[in-house]
Design a protein around this motif. Structure first.
Motif, short mmCIF file in Angstrom:
data_model
loop_
_atom_site.label_atom_id
_atom_site.label_comp_id
_atom_site.label_asym_id
_atom_site.label_seq_id
_atom_site.Cartn_x
_atom_site.Cartn_y
_atom_site.Cartn_z
N SER A 291 0.81 -1.37 -0.01
CA SER A 291 0.02 0.15 -0.01
C SER A 291 0.73 1.25 -0.05
O SER A 291 1.66 1.20 0.81
CB SER A 291 -0.67 0.06 1.28
N ALA A 292 0.83 1.93 -1.00
CA ALA A 292 1.57 3.16 -1.20
C ALA A 292 1.12 4.16 -0.22
O ALA A 292 2.06 4.92 0.51
CB ALA A 292 1.45 3.71 -2.75
N LEU A 293 -0.16 4.18 -0.11
CA LEU A 293 -0.59 5.11 0.84
C LEU A 293 -0.58 5.04 2.33
O LEU A 293 -0.07 5.90 2.87
CB LEU A 293 -2.21 5.03 0.65
N LYS A 294 -0.71 3.85 2.85
CA LYS A 294 -0.19 3.30 4.21
C LYS A 294 1.26 3.07 4.36
O LYS A 294 1.67 2.54 5.57
CB LYS A 294 -1.03 2.27 4.60
N GLU A 295 2.00 2.98 3.18
CA GLU A 295 3.25 2.67 3.28
C GLU A 295 3.65 1.21 3.80
O GLU A 295 4.65 0.87 4.34
CB GLU A 295 4.43 3.68 4.07
N THR A 296 2.78 0.31 3.46
CA THR A 296 2.80 -1.11 3.63
C THR A 296 3.61 -1.77 2.71
O THR A 296 3.43 -1.53 1.37
CB THR A 296 1.36 -1.75 3.79
N ASN A 297 4.53 -2.41 3.22
CA ASN A 297 5.64 -3.13 2.27
C ASN A 297 6.35 -2.47 1.55
O ASN A 297 6.95 -2.77 0.37
CB ASN A 297 5.04 -4.15 1.43
N LEU A 298 6.63 -1.04 1.84
CA LEU A 298 7.22 -0.25 0.78
C LEU A 298 8.86 -0.54 0.92
O LEU A 298 9.52 -0.49 -0.08
CB LEU A 298 7.10 1.15 1.53
N GLU A 299 9.10 -0.95 2.03
CA GLU A 299 10.56 -1.30 2.41
C GLU A 299 11.14 -2.38 1.60
O GLU A 299 12.16 -2.67 0.93
CB GLU A 299 10.88 -1.41 3.77
N PRO A 300 10.32 -3.61 1.52
CA PRO A 300 10.57 -4.82 0.73
C PRO A 300 10.55 -4.53 -0.82
O PRO A 300 11.40 -4.85 -1.37
CB PRO A 300 9.48 -5.84 0.96
N LEU A 301 9.68 -3.36 -1.07
CA LEU A 301 9.82 -3.03 -2.63
C LEU A 301 10.86 -2.32 -2.80
O LEU A 301 11.40 -2.86 -3.76
CB LEU A 301 8.65 -2.23 -2.80
N GLU A 302 11.37 -1.59 -2.04
CA GLU A 302 12.48 -0.62 -2.31
C GLU A 302 13.76 -1.71 -2.12
O GLU A 302 14.88 -1.45 -2.93
CB GLU A 302 12.82 0.64 -1.31
N LYS A 303 14.02 -2.68 -1.27
CA LYS A 303 14.90 -3.43 -1.38
C LYS A 303 14.83 -4.42 -2.44
O LYS A 303 16.05 -4.63 -3.02
CB LYS A 303 14.73 -4.64 -0.09
N ALA A 304 13.77 -4.87 -3.05
CA ALA A 304 13.74 -5.53 -4.38
C ALA A 304 14.44 -4.83 -5.55
O ALA A 304 15.07 -5.29 -6.05
CB ALA A 304 12.29 -5.95 -4.68
N VAL A 305 14.07 -3.35 -5.58
CA VAL A 305 14.68 -2.66 -6.48
C VAL A 305 16.11 -2.57 -6.38
O VAL A 305 16.90 -2.68 -7.53
CB VAL A 305 13.94 -1.25 -6.38
N THR A 306 16.65 -2.31 -5.40
CA THR A 306 17.99 -2.32 -5.00
C THR A 306 18.83 -3.40 -5.53
O THR A 306 19.81 -3.37 -5.97
CB THR A 306 18.22 -2.25 -3.55
N ARG A 307 18.23 -4.72 -5.54
CA ARG A 307 18.86 -6.00 -5.94
C ARG A 307 19.27 -5.78 -7.39
O ARG A 307 20.32 -6.34 -7.82
CB ARG A 307 17.98 -7.10 -5.73
N PHE A 308 18.52 -5.13 -8.12
CA PHE A 308 18.84 -4.87 -9.69
C PHE A 308 19.80 -3.77 -10.11
O PHE A 308 19.81 -3.48 -11.28
CB PHE A 308 17.70 -5.05 -10.38
N LEU A 309 20.18 -2.92 -8.92
CA LEU A 309 20.86 -1.92 -9.50
C LEU A 309 22.53 -2.09 -9.33
O LEU A 309 22.91 -2.81 -8.86
CB LEU A 309 20.46 -0.74 -8.53
#
Ligand code: GDP
Ligand code: MG
Length: 167
Positions: free
Chosen positions: A149-167
């Motif tokens: 949930s972008a609004l509630k910031e639920t699982n925002l961190e796992p998403l960013e972590k996942a993104v980081t894996r590919f940078l």
């Protein structure tokens, strides 16, 4: 490490909300003028040694008139070619033909695509999400599927972590 991240998806799924919550106010460096480079930089998030550059990709906007034509234009796909990872945002429980068009566009791409299933705060029963996630998982070989949930910031961190894996 640094790399380019594109957030794509049909209108109203929460792309802008997601970007705003990822970047926040303190962490974002939002460009004021249109870039002359391939991608328009929307914001940069630096976390330790990793820098994620969030970019806008031309040809990925279904909002615009003549969008359908653009979708038919294969050249639009190449706009995504410089990107290291794509975050494909969809709305929980609502898969539409517009989502299908975005998916189609991404099909020509071989960079990792993370599926962000947004607005899960709207779900009353968690179990109701499972068949939907199952359906989505068959659409493409996603690098990861993250209910969030972008609004509630639920699982925002796992998403960013996942993104980081590919940078
Ligand atoms: P975009 O068109 O993909 O950029 O979508 P927006 O970020 O503009 O969001 C569209 C609407 O969905 C707005 O009213 C947002 O407040 C709402 N929205 C975005 N993320 C969430 C979420 O995680 N949960 C809920 N309930 N609403 C959201
Ligand atoms: Mg938007």
């Amino acid at each position: 490490r640094c790399g380019f991240v594109a957030i794509v998806g049909r209108p109203n799924v929460g792309k802008s909300t997601l970007l705003n919550h990822i970047l926040g106010q303190k962490l974002s460096i939002t460009s004021r003028k249109p870039q002359t480079t391939r991608h328009k930089v929307l914001g940069i998030k630096t976390e330790g040694p990793v820098q994620a550059i969030y970019v806008d990709t031309p040809g990925m906007h279904v909002e615009e008139p003549r969008a359908l034509n653009r979708y038919m234009n294969k050249a639009a796909t190449s706009a995504l070619s410089g990107v290291d990872v794509v975050v494909f945002v969809v709305d929980q429980l609502a898969w539409t033909t517009a989502d299908e068009m975005v998916l189609e566009k991404l099909s020509k791409l071989d960079c990792p695509v993370i599926l962000a299933v947004n607005k899960v705060d709207r779900i009353e029963k968690r179990e109701s999400l499972l068949p939907h996630l199952d359906m989505l998982s068959r659409k493409r070989n996603f690098a990861e599927i993250i209910p969030m949930s972008a609004l509630k910031e639920t699982n925002l961190e796992p998403l960013e972590k996942a993104v980081t894996r590919f940078l």
